[in-house]
Design a protein around this motif. Structure first.
Motif, PDB file in Angstrom:
ATOM      1  N   MET A 136       6.993 -27.820 -16.357  1.00  0.00           N
ATOM      2  CA  MET A 136       6.280 -27.184 -15.286  1.00  0.00           C
ATOM      3  C   MET A 136       5.716 -25.852 -15.793  1.00  0.00           C
ATOM      4  SD  MET A 136       7.655 -25.955 -11.589  1.00  0.00           S
ATOM      5  CE  MET A 136       7.654 -27.531 -10.805  1.00  0.00           C
ATOM      6  N   VAL A 137       4.521 -25.547 -15.368  1.00  0.00           N
ATOM      7  CA  VAL A 137       3.843 -24.335 -15.803  1.00  0.00           C
ATOM      8  C   VAL A 137       3.984 -23.269 -14.719  1.00  0.00           C
ATOM      9  CG1 VAL A 137       1.613 -23.349 -16.431  1.00  0.00           C
ATOM     10  CG2 VAL A 137       2.192 -25.659 -17.157  1.00  0.00           C
ATOM     11  N   ARG A 138       4.321 -22.085 -15.128  1.00  0.00           N
ATOM     12  CA  ARG A 138       4.444 -20.975 -14.191  1.00  0.00           C
ATOM     13  C   ARG A 138       3.147 -20.177 -14.182  1.00  0.00           C
ATOM     14  NH1 ARG A 138       8.342 -16.509 -15.764  1.00  0.00           N
ATOM     15  NH2 ARG A 138       6.832 -14.927 -15.298  1.00  0.00           N
ATOM     16  N   PHE A 139       2.651 -19.899 -12.991  1.00  0.00           N
ATOM     17  CA  PHE A 139       1.449 -19.087 -12.871  1.00  0.00           C
ATOM     18  C   PHE A 139       1.840 -17.622 -12.872  1.00  0.00           C
ATOM     19  CE2 PHE A 139       0.259 -23.105 -10.819  1.00  0.00           C
ATOM     20  CZ  PHE A 139      -0.824 -23.433 -11.604  1.00  0.00           C
ATOM     21  N   LYS A 140       1.247 -16.858 -13.749  1.00  0.00           N
ATOM     22  CA  LYS A 140       1.554 -15.440 -13.844  1.00  0.00           C
ATOM     23  C   LYS A 140       0.507 -14.648 -13.078  1.00  0.00           C
ATOM     24  CE  LYS A 140       4.126 -15.881 -18.035  1.00  0.00           C
ATOM     25  NZ  LYS A 140       4.525 -15.252 -19.266  1.00  0.00           N
ATOM     26  N   ASN A 141       0.979 -13.706 -12.300  1.00  0.00           N
ATOM     27  CA  ASN A 141       0.109 -12.928 -11.426  1.00  0.00           C
ATOM     28  C   ASN A 141       0.214 -11.446 -11.736  1.00  0.00           C
ATOM     29  OD1 ASN A 141      -0.687 -15.170  -9.740  1.00  0.00           O
ATOM     30  ND2 ASN A 141       1.389 -15.127  -8.929  1.00  0.00           N
ATOM     31  N   ARG A 142      -0.731 -10.711 -11.231  1.00  0.00           N
ATOM     32  CA  ARG A 142      -0.683  -9.261 -11.196  1.00  0.00           C
ATOM     33  C   ARG A 142      -0.803  -8.866  -9.730  1.00  0.00           C
ATOM     34  NH1 ARG A 142       1.561  -9.361 -15.177  1.00  0.00           N
ATOM     35  NH2 ARG A 142       0.858  -8.746 -17.231  1.00  0.00           N
ATOM     36  N   TRP A 143      -0.092  -7.823  -9.383  1.00  0.00           N
ATOM     37  CA  TRP A 143      -0.058  -7.330  -8.017  1.00  0.00           C
ATOM     38  C   TRP A 143      -0.676  -5.939  -7.997  1.00  0.00           C
ATOM     39  CZ3 TRP A 143       1.893 -10.653  -4.363  1.00  0.00           C
ATOM     40  CH2 TRP A 143       2.544 -11.770  -4.857  1.00  0.00           C
ATOM     41  N   LEU A 144      -1.738  -5.765  -7.218  1.00  0.00           N
ATOM     42  CA  LEU A 144      -2.422  -4.482  -7.109  1.00  0.00           C
ATOM     43  C   LEU A 144      -2.037  -3.821  -5.783  1.00  0.00           C
ATOM     44  CD1 LEU A 144      -6.028  -5.662  -8.073  1.00  0.00           C
ATOM     45  CD2 LEU A 144      -4.362  -4.643  -9.586  1.00  0.00           C
ATOM     46  N   LEU A 145      -1.523  -2.618  -5.853  1.00  0.00           N
ATOM     47  CA  LEU A 145      -1.254  -1.835  -4.664  1.00  0.00           C
ATOM     48  C   LEU A 145      -2.439  -0.891  -4.482  1.00  0.00           C
ATOM     49  CD1 LEU A 145       0.694  -0.944  -2.396  1.00  0.00           C
ATOM     50  CD2 LEU A 145       1.619   0.716  -4.005  1.00  0.00           C
ATOM     51  N   VAL A 146      -3.176  -1.081  -3.394  1.00  0.00           N
ATOM     52  CA  VAL A 146      -4.429  -0.355  -3.180  1.00  0.00           C
ATOM     53  C   VAL A 146      -4.351   0.425  -1.875  1.00  0.00           C
ATOM     54  CG1 VAL A 146      -6.924  -0.602  -2.890  1.00  0.00           C
ATOM     55  CG2 VAL A 146      -5.698  -2.177  -4.375  1.00  0.00           C
ATOM     56  N   GLU A 147      -4.746   1.697  -1.952  1.00  0.00           N
ATOM     57  CA  GLU A 147      -4.871   2.522  -0.758  1.00  0.00           C
ATOM     58  C   GLU A 147      -6.357   2.631  -0.440  1.00  0.00           C
ATOM     59  OE1 GLU A 147      -3.588   6.916   0.890  1.00  0.00           O
ATOM     60  OE2 GLU A 147      -3.788   6.602  -1.251  1.00  0.00           O
ATOM     61  N   LEU A 148      -6.727   2.297   0.792  1.00  0.00           N
ATOM     62  CA  LEU A 148      -8.116   2.375   1.235  1.00  0.00           C
ATOM     63  C   LEU A 148      -8.273   3.649   2.053  1.00  0.00           C
ATOM     64  CD1 LEU A 148      -8.495  -1.351   2.277  1.00  0.00           C
ATOM     65  CD2 LEU A 148      -9.412  -0.269   0.232  1.00  0.00           C
ATOM     66  N   ILE A 149      -8.912   4.643   1.476  1.00  0.00           N
ATOM     67  CA  ILE A 149      -9.065   5.937   2.124  1.00  0.00           C
ATOM     68  C   ILE A 149     -10.359   5.917   2.932  1.00  0.00           C
ATOM     69  CG2 ILE A 149      -9.261   8.421   1.751  1.00  0.00           C
ATOM     70  CD1 ILE A 149      -7.894   7.855  -1.023  1.00  0.00           C
ATOM     71  N   PRO A 150     -10.276   6.059   4.269  1.00  0.00           N
ATOM     72  CA  PRO A 150     -11.500   6.019   5.073  1.00  0.00           C
ATOM     73  C   PRO A 150     -12.312   7.293   4.896  1.00  0.00           C
ATOM     74  CG  PRO A 150      -9.578   6.331   6.472  1.00  0.00           C
ATOM     75  CD  PRO A 150      -9.067   6.163   5.071  1.00  0.00           C
ATOM     76  N   CYS A 151     -13.612   7.125   4.790  1.00  0.00           N
ATOM     77  CA  CYS A 151     -14.521   8.267   4.690  1.00  0.00           C
ATOM     78  C   CYS A 151     -14.935   8.662   6.093  1.00  0.00           C
ATOM     79  CB  CYS A 151     -15.761   7.902   3.882  1.00  0.00           C
ATOM     80  SG  CYS A 151     -15.431   7.561   2.169  1.00  0.00           S
ATOM     81  N   PRO A 152     -14.962   9.969   6.384  1.00  0.00           N
ATOM     82  CA  PRO A 152     -15.396  10.390   7.720  1.00  0.00           C
ATOM     83  C   PRO A 152     -16.877  10.101   7.912  1.00  0.00           C
ATOM     84  CG  PRO A 152     -15.006  12.292   6.313  1.00  0.00           C
ATOM     85  CD  PRO A 152     -14.578  11.086   5.543  1.00  0.00           C
TER      86      PRO A 152
END
Length: 162
Positions: free
Chosen positions: A1-17
């Motif tokens: 069985m093949v394992r899928f390797k992932n990357r996890w991105l933690l992203v902050e979305l800063i709202p512009c006024p």
């Protein structure tokens, strides 16, 4: 069985006024105006297509998912295949607006496991809440709704599974 390797991105979305509206209108914005994870996914799709074409989207489309989004802190966790995480990361960085509202994306953390992304998200949520409290000039020991939010978001983040 093949394992899928992932990357996890933690992203902050800063709202512009918004420059066209007054601050009083921004304070009275309805709750329904908050973005959802499906809106982030479609905006990210358009960003990747615009910057990398169909080949770029074809590379990341099969593995790209938004696993978590918090409208309170504007933090999301994105999963993408390890081989194509740089394309997704660039697409996030080049993202300018979601549902017509301008945001500045900030990739806070990149990890190989969801556990490390969870720990980084919990730490980041604590920092954001500390900033909110500092803006309101409240002591950290003061009991407010943010404490309840921290407990709930920690439980939700710990419950995430690959």
């Amino acid at each position: 069985m093949v394992r899928f390797k992932n990357r996890w991105l933690l992203v902050e979305l800063i709202p512009c006024p918004s420059t066209s509206t007054t601050s009083a209108l921004d304070a009275s914005a309805p709750e329904g105006s908050a973005i959802e994870s499906k809106n982030i996914w479609s905006a990210l799709k358009q960003s990747v297509i615009a910057n990398f074409g169909d080949v770029g989207w074809g590379a990341v489309s099969s593995s790209l998912t938004i696993k978590y989004y918090s409208p309170t802190t504007n933090v999301c966790i994105i999963r993408v295949a390890r081989d194509h995480h740089q394309t997704a990361w660039a697409g996030v960085t080049l993202l300018t607006s979601i549902e017509g509202r301008k945001y500045v994306p900030n990739v806070v953390h990149v990890s190989g496991t969801i556990k490390q992304a969870q720990l980084a998200a919990i730490a980041h949520n604590r920092e954001v809440i500390a900033r909110y409290r500092a803006n309101r000039l409240q002591a950290a020991a003061y009991q407010d709704s943010y404490e309840e939010f921290l407990q709930q978001s920690t439980q939700v983040l710990e419950a995430l599974q690959d």
